[in-house]
Design a protein around this motif. Structure first.
Motif, mmCIF file in Angstrom:
data_model
loop_
_atom_site.group_PDB
_atom_site.id
_atom_site.type_symbol
_atom_site.label_atom_id
_atom_site.label_comp_id
_atom_site.label_asym_id
_atom_site.label_seq_id
_atom_site.Cartn_x
_atom_site.Cartn_y
_atom_site.Cartn_z
ATOM 1 N N SER A 1 -12.476 3.968 -4.423
ATOM 2 C CA SER A 1 -12.174 4.504 -3.099
ATOM 3 C C SER A 1 -10.668 4.514 -2.891
ATOM 4 O O SER A 1 -9.950 3.649 -3.374
ATOM 5 N N TYR A 2 -10.207 5.524 -2.181
ATOM 6 C CA TYR A 2 -8.782 5.604 -1.876
ATOM 7 C C TYR A 2 -8.615 6.491 -0.659
ATOM 8 O O TYR A 2 -9.520 7.208 -0.265
ATOM 9 N N SER A 3 -7.462 6.420 -0.070
ATOM 10 C CA SER A 3 -7.146 7.319 1.025
ATOM 11 C C SER A 3 -5.769 7.926 0.805
ATOM 12 O O SER A 3 -5.633 9.111 0.575
ATOM 13 N N CYS A 4 -4.743 7.074 0.827
ATOM 14 C CA CYS A 4 -3.382 7.626 0.867
ATOM 15 C C CYS A 4 -2.768 7.850 -0.510
ATOM 16 O O CYS A 4 -1.857 8.636 -0.646
ATOM 17 N N ARG A 5 -3.223 7.137 -1.503
ATOM 18 C CA ARG A 5 -2.673 7.178 -2.869
ATOM 19 C C ARG A 5 -1.245 6.681 -2.959
ATOM 20 O O ARG A 5 -0.623 6.817 -4.019
ATOM 21 N N GLY A 6 -0.704 6.125 -1.891
ATOM 22 C CA GLY A 6 0.702 5.746 -1.929
ATOM 23 C C GLY A 6 0.973 4.292 -1.591
ATOM 24 O O GLY A 6 2.098 3.928 -1.294
ATOM 25 N N GLY A 7 -0.065 3.450 -1.625
ATOM 26 C CA GLY A 7 0.150 2.030 -1.371
ATOM 27 C C GLY A 7 0.331 1.682 0.088
ATOM 28 O O GLY A 7 0.777 0.587 0.409
ATOM 29 N N GLN A 8 -0.038 2.615 0.980
ATOM 30 C CA GLN A 8 0.189 2.395 2.406
ATOM 31 C C GLN A 8 -1.064 1.931 3.152
ATOM 32 O O GLN A 8 -0.947 1.407 4.254
ATOM 33 N N GLY B 1 7.589 -0.926 -6.956
ATOM 34 C CA GLY B 1 7.736 -2.065 -6.062
ATOM 35 C C GLY B 1 6.431 -2.422 -5.378
ATOM 36 O O GLY B 1 5.470 -1.663 -5.417
ATOM 37 N N GLN B 2 6.418 -3.590 -4.785
ATOM 38 C CA GLN B 2 5.219 -4.093 -4.107
ATOM 39 C C GLN B 2 4.818 -3.126 -2.986
ATOM 40 O O GLN B 2 5.616 -2.819 -2.110
ATOM 41 N N PRO B 3 3.576 -2.604 -3.015
ATOM 42 C CA PRO B 3 3.170 -1.657 -1.969
ATOM 43 C C PRO B 3 3.089 -2.329 -0.598
ATOM 44 O O PRO B 3 2.832 -3.525 -0.489
ATOM 45 N N ASP B 4 3.266 -1.502 0.430
ATOM 46 C CA ASP B 4 3.255 -2.024 1.797
ATOM 47 C C ASP B 4 1.916 -2.632 2.188
ATOM 48 O O ASP B 4 1.858 -3.553 3.003
ATOM 49 N N ALA B 5 0.824 -2.069 1.665
ATOM 50 C CA ALA B 5 -0.500 -2.429 2.168
ATOM 51 C C ALA B 5 -1.081 -3.687 1.520
ATOM 52 O O ALA B 5 -2.241 -4.019 1.742
ATOM 53 N N GLN C 1 -2.057 -11.913 -0.758
ATOM 54 C CA GLN C 1 -3.191 -11.222 -1.386
ATOM 55 C C GLN C 1 -2.959 -11.076 -2.883
ATOM 56 O O GLN C 1 -3.872 -11.255 -3.687
ATOM 57 N N THR C 2 -1.713 -10.768 -3.249
ATOM 58 C CA THR C 2 -1.390 -10.647 -4.665
ATOM 59 C C THR C 2 -1.639 -11.971 -5.385
ATOM 60 O O THR C 2 -2.208 -12.006 -6.476
ATOM 61 N N GLU C 3 -1.222 -13.065 -4.744
ATOM 62 C CA GLU C 3 -1.424 -14.380 -5.362
ATOM 63 C C GLU C 3 -2.904 -14.723 -5.479
ATOM 64 O O GLU C 3 -3.308 -15.478 -6.363
ATOM 65 N N GLN C 4 -3.735 -14.167 -4.587
ATOM 66 C CA GLN C 4 -5.182 -14.398 -4.657
ATOM 67 C C GLN C 4 -5.856 -13.489 -5.683
ATOM 68 O O GLN C 4 -7.062 -13.571 -5.880
ATOM 69 N N GLY C 5 -5.068 -12.627 -6.327
ATOM 70 C CA GLY C 5 -5.616 -11.791 -7.388
ATOM 71 C C GLY C 5 -5.980 -10.390 -6.971
ATOM 72 O O GLY C 5 -6.585 -9.644 -7.736
ATOM 73 N N TYR C 6 -5.603 -10.007 -5.746
ATOM 74 C CA TYR C 6 -5.913 -8.652 -5.320
ATOM 75 C C TYR C 6 -4.840 -7.692 -5.819
ATOM 76 O O TYR C 6 -3.702 -8.080 -6.084
ATOM 77 N N ALA C 7 -5.228 -6.405 -5.923
ATOM 78 C CA ALA C 7 -4.298 -5.377 -6.391
ATOM 79 C C ALA C 7 -4.630 -4.074 -5.696
ATOM 80 O O ALA C 7 -5.777 -3.831 -5.320
ATOM 81 N N LEU C 8 -3.622 -3.235 -5.543
ATOM 82 C CA LEU C 8 -3.834 -1.875 -5.051
ATOM 83 C C LEU C 8 -3.827 -0.952 -6.262
ATOM 84 O O LEU C 8 -2.790 -0.734 -6.887
ATOM 85 N N PHE C 9 -4.994 -0.392 -6.580
ATOM 86 C CA PHE C 9 -5.135 0.326 -7.839
ATOM 87 C C PHE C 9 -4.449 1.686 -7.836
ATOM 88 O O PHE C 9 -4.221 2.252 -8.894
ATOM 89 N N CYS C 10 -4.094 2.219 -6.642
ATOM 90 C CA CYS C 10 -3.366 3.492 -6.639
ATOM 91 C C CYS C 10 -1.940 3.307 -7.122
ATOM 92 O O CYS C 10 -1.321 4.254 -7.603
ATOM 93 N N SER C 11 -1.410 2.109 -6.954
ATOM 94 C CA SER C 11 -0.001 1.853 -7.273
ATOM 95 C C SER C 11 0.172 0.976 -8.500
ATOM 96 O O SER C 11 1.286 0.848 -9.010
#
Length: 99
Positions: free
Chosen positions: A36-43, A61-65, A70-80
């Protein structure tokens, strides 16, 4: 020669190839695996998932969203996120995120 990494999705076990020069989202969609995605730009955070194994980078760079916490908990934004190794990821239904 461009590196190609292998991404495994848990718990389904689906796998797809992720070239080093493509975001995880782009590579998944190329393999007809819908993230799933919406913006494709990390927003927006719609493509957030969990990284179980492997290394990723955010070339722009680290995306805004996504927060550092969250990063330390292992989450990632797959668009970025771009793969730096073979990965094991978990897709999260964005309607169930309650950050």
């Amino acid at each position: 020669s461009e590196s190609i990494y292998h991404v495994t999705i848990v718990p389904t076990g689906e796998r797809f190839a992720c070239p080093a020069d493509q975001s995880i989202l782009t590579a998944a969609h190329s393999a007809d695996i819908l993230i799933s995605y919406s913006c494709r730009g990390g927003q927006c955070g719609a493509c957030m998932g969990k990284l179980h194994q492997g290394e990723i980078a955010y070339p722009n760079g680290q995306p805004d969203a996504i927060s550092e916490a969250q990063t330390e908990q292992g989450y990632a934004l797959f668009c970025s996120a771009f793969a730096l190794s073979d990965l094991t990821i978990e897709l999260i239904d964005p309607t169930r995120l309650d950050f």
